[in-house]
Design an enzyme around this catalytic site. Structure first.
Site, mmCIF file in Angstrom:
data_model
loop_
_atom_site.group_PDB
_atom_site.id
_atom_site.type_symbol
_atom_site.label_atom_id
_atom_site.label_comp_id
_atom_site.label_asym_id
_atom_site.label_seq_id
_atom_site.Cartn_x
_atom_site.Cartn_y
_atom_site.Cartn_z
ATOM 1 C CB THR A 104 -0.937 0.021 1.221
ATOM 2 O OG1 THR A 104 -0.151 -0.019 2.426
ATOM 3 C CG2 THR A 104 -1.886 -1.176 1.208
ATOM 4 C CG ASN A 128 -7.489 -6.227 4.051
ATOM 5 O OD1 ASN A 128 -7.653 -7.438 4.073
ATOM 6 N ND2 ASN A 128 -7.308 -5.509 5.158
ATOM 7 C CG PHE A 129 -4.679 -10.017 -0.658
ATOM 8 C CD1 PHE A 129 -4.899 -10.689 -1.853
ATOM 9 C CD2 PHE A 129 -3.893 -8.880 -0.678
ATOM 10 C CE1 PHE A 129 -4.333 -10.253 -3.034
ATOM 11 C CE2 PHE A 129 -3.320 -8.423 -1.854
ATOM 12 C CZ PHE A 129 -3.537 -9.112 -3.041
ATOM 13 C CG HIS A 159 -3.144 -0.839 10.650
ATOM 14 N ND1 HIS A 159 -4.177 -0.072 10.131
ATOM 15 C CD2 HIS A 159 -3.189 -2.022 9.981
ATOM 16 C CE1 HIS A 159 -4.806 -0.765 9.199
ATOM 17 N NE2 HIS A 159 -4.224 -1.948 9.084
ATOM 18 C CE LYS A 163 -1.296 0.461 7.182
ATOM 19 N NZ LYS A 163 -0.616 -0.351 6.141
ATOM 20 N N GLY A 169 -4.249 1.537 3.412
ATOM 21 C CA GLY A 169 -4.808 1.287 2.089
ATOM 22 C C GLY A 169 -6.228 0.771 2.165
ATOM 23 C CB THR A 170 -7.913 -1.590 4.472
ATOM 24 O OG1 THR A 170 -7.021 -2.654 4.120
ATOM 25 C CG2 THR A 170 -9.310 -2.143 4.671
#
Length: 273
Positions: A104, A128-129, A159, A163, A169-170
């Protein structure tokens, strides 16, 4: 290793996410770790990737030389940083390797480079996966259609202290999903900080709040607030393994594609919901 197994490579193999990816590959049938990479001058170069990931010796040595391992993998998984990912992207285009990109923090030029590369190679690019997060993105579209035009919309994310990009990014993907549904441009309506005398809230704005603390894996909440009631849609991750499993499953899905830019909506067929 079977001839039918999909061979995956992990960049940043010694990092928190890299180790989880190696574990996820080890647990998933039909895939195998073909190569593991770290940055040049990393103290982890030469280590066994399995031992780094806590799964025991697997005979895959961590290296910084992608070219030397080009014949050992079919798809590269990258959850590193934008500058590194773009370098790996150029390599994958040159050698026609698919990519899973979970990095991200890309600027517009970086995103353009990914779009351009997808004309040649298959790429799954997602903030996000996690299956749950991507279901939340779909739910946000539904909520925005019903409540978005009259609600105050805020997104709060949290987070771990390490980070480096904010908002996550999410969180940005959540904002983009809502803004697109409402016919707005997130660049025009996003508010990333409020300090001092800010005046009344712009009713068309989408606010973002960021928390960085401790070892929080990832928490995201979208708030649709009206007078007298509010709706909150949240996702909380308790382990990075959920992201790693999603990335590995995405690689399996991507292995059947020749080129194109895809996201988790494509992988999970969420557009059909």
């Amino acid at each position: 290793m079977s001839a039918t197994e999909l061979r995956l490579a992990v960049v940043g193999a010694g990092g928190r996410m890299g180790r989880q990816l190696i574990q996820a590959i080890n647990q998933q049938q039909g895939v195998v770790l073909g190569a593991a990479f770290e940055r040049t001058n990393s103290s982890l170069i030469g280590a066994d990737a399995g031992e780094l990931a806590g799964i025991g010796h697997i005979g895959i040595t961590v290296t910084d030389n992608l070219l030397a391992q080009v014949g050992q993998f079919d798809i590269l998984i990258d959850f590193t940083r934008p500058e590194g990912t773009l370098s790996h992207l150029a390599f994958c285009v040159e050698h026609h390797k698919g990519m899973i990109i979970g990095t991200t923090g890309f600027d517009e030029e970086g995103k353009k480079a990914i779009n351009c590369a997808a004309q040649t190679i298959p790429i799954v690019f997602a903030a996000n996966f996690s299956v749950g997060v991507n279901l939340v993105l779909k739910l946000l579209e539904k909520a925005a259609k019903v409540m978005g035009s009259y609600s105050d919309i805020e997104i709060v994310e949290a987070h771990h202290r390490h980070k480096v990009d904010a908002p996550s990014g999410t969180a940005l993907a959540m904002g983009e999903s809502i803004a697109e549904t409402l016919g707005r441009d997130l660049k025009d309506c996003a508010v990333y900080q409020r300090v001092g005398h800010t005046g009344e809230r712009d009713p068309r704005s989408i606010g973002f709040a960021t928390i960085r603390a401790g070892d929080i894996v990832g928490e995201h909440t979208a708030i649709f607030a009206d007078i007298g009631e509010r709706v909150e849609i949240s996702h909380k991750a308790s382990s990075r393994m959920t992201f790693a499993n999603g990335a590995v499953k995405s690689a399996i899905w991507l292995s059947e594609k020749k080129s194109g830019l895809y996201n988790m909506k494509d992988v999970l067929s969420l557009e059909e919901l």
